[in-house]
Design a protein around this motif. Sequence first.
Motif, PDB file in Angstrom:
ATOM      1  N   PRO A 196      -2.801   1.782  -4.828  1.00 11.89           N
ATOM      2  CA  PRO A 196      -3.810   2.521  -4.316  1.00 11.89           C
ATOM      3  C   PRO A 196      -3.836   2.493  -2.502  1.00 11.89           C
ATOM      4  CG  PRO A 196      -4.365   3.015  -6.200  1.00 11.89           C
ATOM      5  CD  PRO A 196      -3.050   1.601  -5.754  1.00 11.89           C
ATOM      6  N   ALA A 197      -4.128   3.565  -1.908  1.00 11.95           N
ATOM      7  CA  ALA A 197      -4.393   2.731  -0.418  1.00 11.95           C
ATOM      8  C   ALA A 197      -6.131   2.950  -0.737  1.00 11.95           C
ATOM      9  CB  ALA A 197      -4.706   4.926  -0.046  1.00 11.95           C
ATOM     10  N   GLY A 198      -6.739   2.922  -1.825  1.00 15.81           N
ATOM     11  CA  GLY A 198      -7.908   2.953  -1.428  1.00 15.81           C
ATOM     12  C   GLY A 198      -8.073   0.864  -1.828  1.00 15.81           C
ATOM     13  N   ARG A 199      -7.083   0.347  -2.427  1.00 13.73           N
ATOM     14  CA  ARG A 199      -7.272  -0.775  -2.467  1.00 13.73           C
ATOM     15  C   ARG A 199      -6.325  -1.348  -1.001  1.00 13.73           C
ATOM     16  NH1 ARG A 199      -7.533  -1.897  -7.920  1.00 13.73           N
ATOM     17  NH2 ARG A 199      -9.545  -0.515  -8.876  1.00 13.73           N
ATOM     18  N   CYS A 200      -6.399  -1.136   0.179  1.00 17.44           N
ATOM     19  CA  CYS A 200      -5.904  -1.469   0.598  1.00 17.44           C
ATOM     20  C   CYS A 200      -6.826  -1.827   2.052  1.00 17.44           C
ATOM     21  CB  CYS A 200      -4.578  -0.939   1.595  1.00 17.44           C
ATOM     22  SG  CYS A 200      -4.247  -1.246   2.880  1.00 17.44           S
ATOM     23  N   ASP A 201      -6.096  -3.329   2.322  1.00 20.79           N
ATOM     24  CA  ASP A 201      -7.290  -3.792   3.421  1.00 20.79           C
ATOM     25  C   ASP A 201      -8.354  -3.347   4.685  1.00 20.79           C
ATOM     26  OD1 ASP A 201      -8.634  -5.282   2.008  1.00 20.79           O
ATOM     27  OD2 ASP A 201      -7.963  -7.146   2.380  1.00 20.79           O
ATOM     28  N   TRP A 202      -6.301  -2.638   5.295  1.00 19.34           N
ATOM     29  CA  TRP A 202      -6.284  -1.602   5.716  1.00 19.34           C
ATOM     30  C   TRP A 202      -6.680  -0.238   6.137  1.00 19.34           C
ATOM     31  CZ3 TRP A 202      -5.155  -4.400  10.515  1.00 19.34           C
ATOM     32  CH2 TRP A 202      -4.198  -5.746  10.787  1.00 19.34           C
ATOM     33  N   CYS A 203      -6.177   0.230   5.050  1.00 19.29           N
ATOM     34  CA  CYS A 203      -6.509   1.600   4.905  1.00 19.29           C
ATOM     35  C   CYS A 203      -8.114   1.558   4.638  1.00 19.29           C
ATOM     36  CB  CYS A 203      -5.812   2.711   4.329  1.00 19.29           C
ATOM     37  SG  CYS A 203      -4.205   2.151   4.659  1.00 19.29           S
TER      38      CYS A 203
ATOM     39  N   LYS B 193       5.320   0.109  -7.918  1.00 20.39           N
ATOM     40  CA  LYS B 193       5.848   0.030  -6.617  1.00 20.39           C
ATOM     41  C   LYS B 193       5.625  -0.424  -5.686  1.00 20.39           C
ATOM     42  CE  LYS B 193       9.792   0.116  -9.189  1.00 20.39           C
ATOM     43  NZ  LYS B 193      10.805  -1.209  -9.093  1.00 20.39           N
ATOM     44  N   ALA B 194       3.899   0.376  -5.454  1.00 23.20           N
ATOM     45  CA  ALA B 194       2.258   0.038  -4.413  1.00 23.20           C
ATOM     46  C   ALA B 194       1.131   1.184  -5.259  1.00 23.20           C
ATOM     47  CB  ALA B 194       3.156   2.103  -4.138  1.00 23.20           C
TER      48      ALA B 194
ATOM     49  N   CYS C 123       0.640  -0.971   0.171  1.00 27.17           N
ATOM     50  CA  CYS C 123       0.006  -0.409   0.304  1.00 27.17           C
ATOM     51  C   CYS C 123       1.001   1.039   0.018  1.00 27.17           C
ATOM     52  CB  CYS C 123      -1.013   0.138   1.088  1.00 27.17           C
ATOM     53  SG  CYS C 123      -1.978   1.223   1.285  1.00 27.17           S
ATOM     54  N   GLU C 124       0.553   2.429  -0.903  1.00 24.21           N
ATOM     55  CA  GLU C 124       1.113   3.442  -0.919  1.00 24.21           C
ATOM     56  C   GLU C 124       1.024   4.397   0.403  1.00 24.21           C
ATOM     57  OE1 GLU C 124      -0.679   5.676  -3.649  1.00 24.21           O
ATOM     58  OE2 GLU C 124      -2.791   6.014  -2.772  1.00 24.21           O
ATOM     59  N   ASP C 125       0.352   3.947   1.405  1.00 28.72           N
ATOM     60  CA  ASP C 125       0.060   4.288   2.759  1.00 28.72           C
ATOM     61  C   ASP C 125       0.943   3.893   4.362  1.00 28.72           C
ATOM     62  OD1 ASP C 125      -0.344   6.730   3.471  1.00 28.72           O
ATOM     63  OD2 ASP C 125      -3.080   6.447   4.087  1.00 28.72           O
ATOM     64  N   CYS C 126       0.547   3.052   3.930  1.00 34.90           N
ATOM     65  CA  CYS C 126       1.114   2.356   5.414  1.00 34.90           C
ATOM     66  C   CYS C 126       1.678   0.959   5.206  1.00 34.90           C
ATOM     67  CB  CYS C 126      -0.523   1.678   5.824  1.00 34.90           C
ATOM     68  SG  CYS C 126      -0.786   0.063   5.390  1.00 34.90           S
ATOM     69  N   GLY C 127       2.185   0.873   3.712  1.00 36.62           N
ATOM     70  CA  GLY C 127       2.761  -0.446   3.483  1.00 36.62           C
ATOM     71  C   GLY C 127       2.742  -1.398   3.275  1.00 36.62           C
TER      72      GLY C 127
END
Length: 271
Positions: A262-269, A259-260, A228-232
């Motif tokens: 989008p945060a919108g595709r992250c299950d945490w963010c 390389k990363a 994730c681009e935000d939390c990794g």
Amino acid sequence: MALLTQHGKEKVVTPLLASTIGCQVVQVTGFDTDRLGTFTRDIPRSGTQIEAAREKARIGMGLANLPLGLASEGSFGPDPFTGMFSLNVEMIVWIDDTLGIEVVGVASGKTNFSHLLTANWEQAETFARATGFPEHGLVVRPRHDDDPRIRKGIADWETLRVTFRWACGEANNGCAFLETDVRAHMNPMRMEIIAQATRDLARKLCTPCPACNTPGFQIVERVPGLPCEDCGAPTREARADIHRCVRCGHQVTAERPEKAAPAGRCDWCNP
């Protein structure tokens, strides 16, 4: 290559394969492919979509006495992601018995797969126009979607009017069931998806295995875990593709350039 078809698929398959890989396609006739299943449900398809394509290819190879064959098979249904529109998935299979390989081209896209039950001609006319008639053909039958009395290949307004009146007169509920004719020669939208699947097949055939030089070195699996681009944290987005040879099994894992995710595709963010 032997191509078994009775619905005009050679019109898109033949020139595309000739221009991309220099392949000479021989159209094979003499077998009613509707015996393997129809979209109008009067003859159910046995087996899966790819199994039906393989069977067609094998029948064509036998009739033409060729060790090389191809055939396509389509499927229709709701978009699996949103369910908001109809989706056409096309598979075209290439079988080469000289090399002992099978390569499959795949494409999918939005289509006009729809139906209407009505006793009102104005409603039927509106439906026809919305589905692209008369460029896109229609199928009409009395009463409901499984009535065995069926008229296919309707492609002009006068025939549609006459058939509509016939269906309403035959039905005990006074209604005609109209649906799009999704056979390839009656459906230009489907023909375009078949063309896309053929281009995918040609692209795969133009990619040789780096180990044995057999055509058809292709992506067989996607490796998730792009951070994730935000939390990794690893996401479900692909970070790499696995390519494999259809003959020797040689395999290569290729990292994707992204390389990363989008945060919108992250299950945490974005739970």
